[in-house]
Design a protein around this motif. Structure first.
Motif, PDB file in Angstrom:
ATOM      1  N   LYS A   1       7.552  55.737  19.999  1.00 61.46           N
ATOM      2  CA  LYS A   1       8.268  56.573  20.311  1.00 61.46           C
ATOM      3  C   LYS A   1       7.888  57.627  21.303  1.00 61.46           C
ATOM      4  N   SER A   2       6.579  58.150  21.514  1.00 65.20           N
ATOM      5  CA  SER A   2       5.914  58.888  22.481  1.00 65.20           C
ATOM      6  C   SER A   2       5.937  58.363  23.886  1.00 65.20           C
ATOM      7  N   ASP A   3       5.835  56.868  23.846  1.00 66.80           N
ATOM      8  CA  ASP A   3       5.800  56.299  25.029  1.00 66.80           C
ATOM      9  C   ASP A   3       7.222  56.605  26.004  1.00 66.80           C
ATOM     10  N   ASN A   4       8.465  56.575  25.211  1.00 69.67           N
ATOM     11  CA  ASN A   4       9.689  56.625  25.978  1.00 69.67           C
ATOM     12  C   ASN A   4      10.536  57.409  24.902  1.00 69.67           C
ATOM     13  N   PRO A   5      10.437  58.735  24.840  1.00 72.75           N
ATOM     14  CA  PRO A   5      11.099  59.595  24.273  1.00 72.75           C
ATOM     15  C   PRO A   5      12.627  59.540  24.300  1.00 72.75           C
ATOM     16  N   ILE A   6      13.245  59.592  23.024  1.00 77.56           N
ATOM     17  CA  ILE A   6      14.761  59.695  23.139  1.00 77.56           C
ATOM     18  C   ILE A   6      15.595  60.506  24.124  1.00 77.56           C
ATOM     19  N   PHE A   7      14.768  61.626  24.410  1.00 69.14           N
ATOM     20  CA  PHE A   7      15.343  62.423  25.543  1.00 69.14           C
ATOM     21  C   PHE A   7      15.784  61.886  26.810  1.00 69.14           C
ATOM     22  N   GLN A   8      14.835  60.841  27.020  1.00 68.66           N
ATOM     23  CA  GLN A   8      14.879  59.931  28.363  1.00 68.66           C
ATOM     24  C   GLN A   8      15.826  58.879  28.249  1.00 68.66           C
ATOM     25  N   ARG A   9      16.305  58.612  27.098  1.00 67.92           N
ATOM     26  CA  ARG A   9      16.983  57.249  26.664  1.00 67.92           C
ATOM     27  C   ARG A   9      18.419  57.476  26.203  1.00 67.92           C
ATOM     28  N   LEU A  10      18.686  58.728  26.137  1.00 67.80           N
ATOM     29  CA  LEU A  10      19.983  58.848  25.268  1.00 67.80           C
ATOM     30  C   LEU A  10      21.135  59.662  26.454  1.00 67.80           C
ATOM     31  N   ARG A  11      22.257  59.097  26.729  1.00 64.87           N
ATOM     32  CA  ARG A  11      23.255  59.455  27.430  1.00 64.87           C
ATOM     33  C   ARG A  11      24.449  60.031  26.636  1.00 64.87           C
ATOM     34  N   PHE A  12      25.048  60.993  26.901  1.00 63.98           N
ATOM     35  CA  PHE A  12      26.443  61.678  26.446  1.00 63.98           C
ATOM     36  C   PHE A  12      27.477  61.402  27.450  1.00 63.98           C
TER      37      PHE A  12
ATOM     38  N   GLY B   1      23.735  78.973  30.110  1.00 62.12           N
ATOM     39  CA  GLY B   1      22.411  78.947  30.744  1.00 62.12           C
ATOM     40  C   GLY B   1      22.208  77.047  31.144  1.00 62.12           C
ATOM     41  N   ALA B   2      23.148  76.330  31.104  1.00 59.42           N
ATOM     42  CA  ALA B   2      22.994  74.878  31.262  1.00 59.42           C
ATOM     43  C   ALA B   2      23.723  74.495  32.375  1.00 59.42           C
ATOM     44  N   LEU B   3      23.801  75.394  33.570  1.00 61.76           N
ATOM     45  CA  LEU B   3      24.535  74.810  34.729  1.00 61.76           C
ATOM     46  C   LEU B   3      23.892  73.828  35.432  1.00 61.76           C
ATOM     47  N   ASP B   4      22.507  73.590  35.205  1.00 58.27           N
ATOM     48  CA  ASP B   4      21.901  72.304  35.783  1.00 58.27           C
ATOM     49  C   ASP B   4      22.516  71.001  35.340  1.00 58.27           C
ATOM     50  N   ILE B   5      22.850  71.019  33.718  1.00 58.47           N
ATOM     51  CA  ILE B   5      23.356  69.776  33.156  1.00 58.47           C
ATOM     52  C   ILE B   5      24.649  69.460  33.785  1.00 58.47           C
ATOM     53  N   LEU B   6      25.456  70.775  33.746  1.00 53.15           N
ATOM     54  CA  LEU B   6      26.958  70.596  34.229  1.00 53.15           C
ATOM     55  C   LEU B   6      27.066  70.132  35.604  1.00 53.15           C
ATOM     56  N   GLN B   7      26.158  70.681  36.517  1.00 54.41           N
ATOM     57  CA  GLN B   7      26.296  70.145  38.314  1.00 54.41           C
ATOM     58  C   GLN B   7      25.722  68.711  38.317  1.00 54.41           C
TER      59      GLN B   7
ATOM     60  N   PHE C   1      18.340  67.178  26.110  1.00 49.24           N
ATOM     61  CA  PHE C   1      18.676  66.197  26.561  1.00 49.24           C
ATOM     62  C   PHE C   1      19.808  66.551  27.998  1.00 49.24           C
ATOM     63  N   SER C   2      19.858  65.765  28.788  1.00 50.19           N
ATOM     64  CA  SER C   2      20.222  66.099  30.160  1.00 50.19           C
ATOM     65  C   SER C   2      21.389  65.149  30.961  1.00 50.19           C
ATOM     66  N   GLU C   3      21.417  63.771  30.076  1.00 48.54           N
ATOM     67  CA  GLU C   3      22.094  62.914  30.801  1.00 48.54           C
ATOM     68  C   GLU C   3      23.712  62.952  30.307  1.00 48.54           C
ATOM     69  N   LEU C   4      24.486  63.581  31.191  1.00 49.57           N
ATOM     70  CA  LEU C   4      25.907  63.798  30.964  1.00 49.57           C
ATOM     71  C   LEU C   4      26.836  62.949  31.939  1.00 49.57           C
ATOM     72  N   VAL C   5      27.719  62.192  31.276  1.00 43.15           N
ATOM     73  CA  VAL C   5      28.469  61.359  32.234  1.00 43.15           C
ATOM     74  C   VAL C   5      30.026  61.511  31.506  1.00 43.15           C
ATOM     75  N   LEU C   6      31.090  61.904  32.637  1.00 43.68           N
ATOM     76  CA  LEU C   6      32.458  62.357  32.372  1.00 43.68           C
ATOM     77  C   LEU C   6      33.338  61.009  32.761  1.00 43.68           C
ATOM     78  N   VAL C   7      34.043  60.294  31.985  1.00 43.71           N
ATOM     79  CA  VAL C   7      34.780  59.395  32.545  1.00 43.71           C
ATOM     80  C   VAL C   7      36.132  59.918  32.551  1.00 43.71           C
ATOM     81  N   ASN C   8      36.758  59.951  33.806  1.00 47.49           N
ATOM     82  CA  ASN C   8      38.238  60.530  34.001  1.00 47.49           C
ATOM     83  C   ASN C   8      38.637  61.821  33.450  1.00 47.49           C
ATOM     84  N   PRO C   9      37.684  62.971  33.610  1.00 49.53           N
ATOM     85  CA  PRO C   9      38.125  64.197  33.204  1.00 49.53           C
ATOM     86  C   PRO C   9      39.367  64.423  33.799  1.00 49.53           C
ATOM     87  N   ARG C  10      40.160  65.559  33.113  1.00 49.38           N
ATOM     88  CA  ARG C  10      41.476  66.065  33.843  1.00 49.38           C
ATOM     89  C   ARG C  10      41.281  66.772  35.137  1.00 49.38           C
TER      90      ARG C  10
END
Length: 258
Positions: free
Chosen positions: A5-16, A64-70, A39-48
């Motif tokens: 787990k410590s070699d490749n933490p879930i924070f780097q492997r999980l996408r929302f 305070g999460a504008l970096d994730i949004l942008q 977590f930081s990886e956010l993907v949007l499929v055809n948002p309105r």
């Protein structure tokens, strides 16, 4: 090569992945929920709205999460959103007749955190209609968040928060840091067995001196005190404090008898 787990933490492997989201505020709130859990990886499929990062409502709810949004990627299909993932989980309050296996969030979080080979995605559907069946069928599992059976529908960002929280708590604990990067809270060295045994001997002398403990009939006082202190994981400094108390008791007793 085996990965831990410590070699490749879930924070780097999980996408929302948010599919067909209709309210920009929910995208911003989801970004905030992700960031609070690391977590930081956010993907949007055809948002309105084609550019949610510039929608005032999304910006307001992101706080305070504008970096994730942008940095969110906008794609045109679920297939594109899942590129690079070898595991996908659909999130839905609505159970399907021909769905993949149903799992609870905590069990799945433990699985994802424990297997560093998994690059996973959580899929969340439209606020009103949820995920379409064809999207669910592309997933390995269906996540059903335990909730009130009479009203089990969570807000989109709330569902993101629940799953992000479960995944964070499934990972090894990390120290709490202040904004400056300094660790919050003091953690001293644990006392060793010899130090603790010496403390108990010293404490026993003090209790006998003040006649709280009758050496002729000790009963189970000392074993109970040892049991009490064993639950505290005494540190060296704490042992020294207790020995200092015992030393002072003995000194005052000797002075009183002179």
């Amino acid at each position: 090569m085996n990965l831990h787990k410590s070699d490749n933490p879930i924070f780097q492997r999980l996408r929302f992945v948010l599919v067909n989201t209709s309210r920009p505020g929910n995208i911003g709130a989801a970004a905030r929920a992700m960031k609070t859990m690391g977590f930081s990886e956010l993907v949007l499929v055809n948002p309105r709205f084609p550019d949610p990062a510039n929608e005032p409502e999304a910006v307001a709810f992101a706080s305070g999460a504008l970096d994730i949004l942008q940095s969110a990627r906008i794609v045109g299909s679920v297939e594109e959103a899942l590129e690079g993932c070898n595991f996908a989980a659909a999130v839905s309050a609505r159970l399907r007749e021909f769905s993949p296996p149903i799992v609870a969030p905590r069990a799945l979080a433990a699985q994802l955190a424990g297997d560093a080979a998994l690059h996973a995605a959580f899929l969340f559907g439209n606020e009103r209609f949820g995920l379409p069946n064809e999207a669910v069928q592309k997933c390995n599992v269906l996540i059903n968040i335990p909730a009130n059976p009479a009203y089990s529908s969570l807000n989109l960002a709330q569902a993101v928060q629940v799953l992000a929280y479960e995944c964070r708590t499934a990972t090894p604990a990390t120290p709490v840091l202040a904004p400056s990067g300094a660790e919050i809270g003091f953690q001293g060295m644990n006392a060793d067995v010899t130090q603790i045994d010496g403390m108990f001997a010293h404490l026993e002398q003090a209790l006998v001196a003040i006649e709280f403990l009758d050496p002729e009939s000790p009963k189970k006082l000392m074993p109970r005190l040892k049991r009490l202190f064993s639950r505290t994981q005494l540190e060296t400094e704490e042992v020294n404090i207790l020995r200092g108390i015992a030393r002072q008791i003995l000194a005052l007793k000797n002075k009183a008898t002179q």
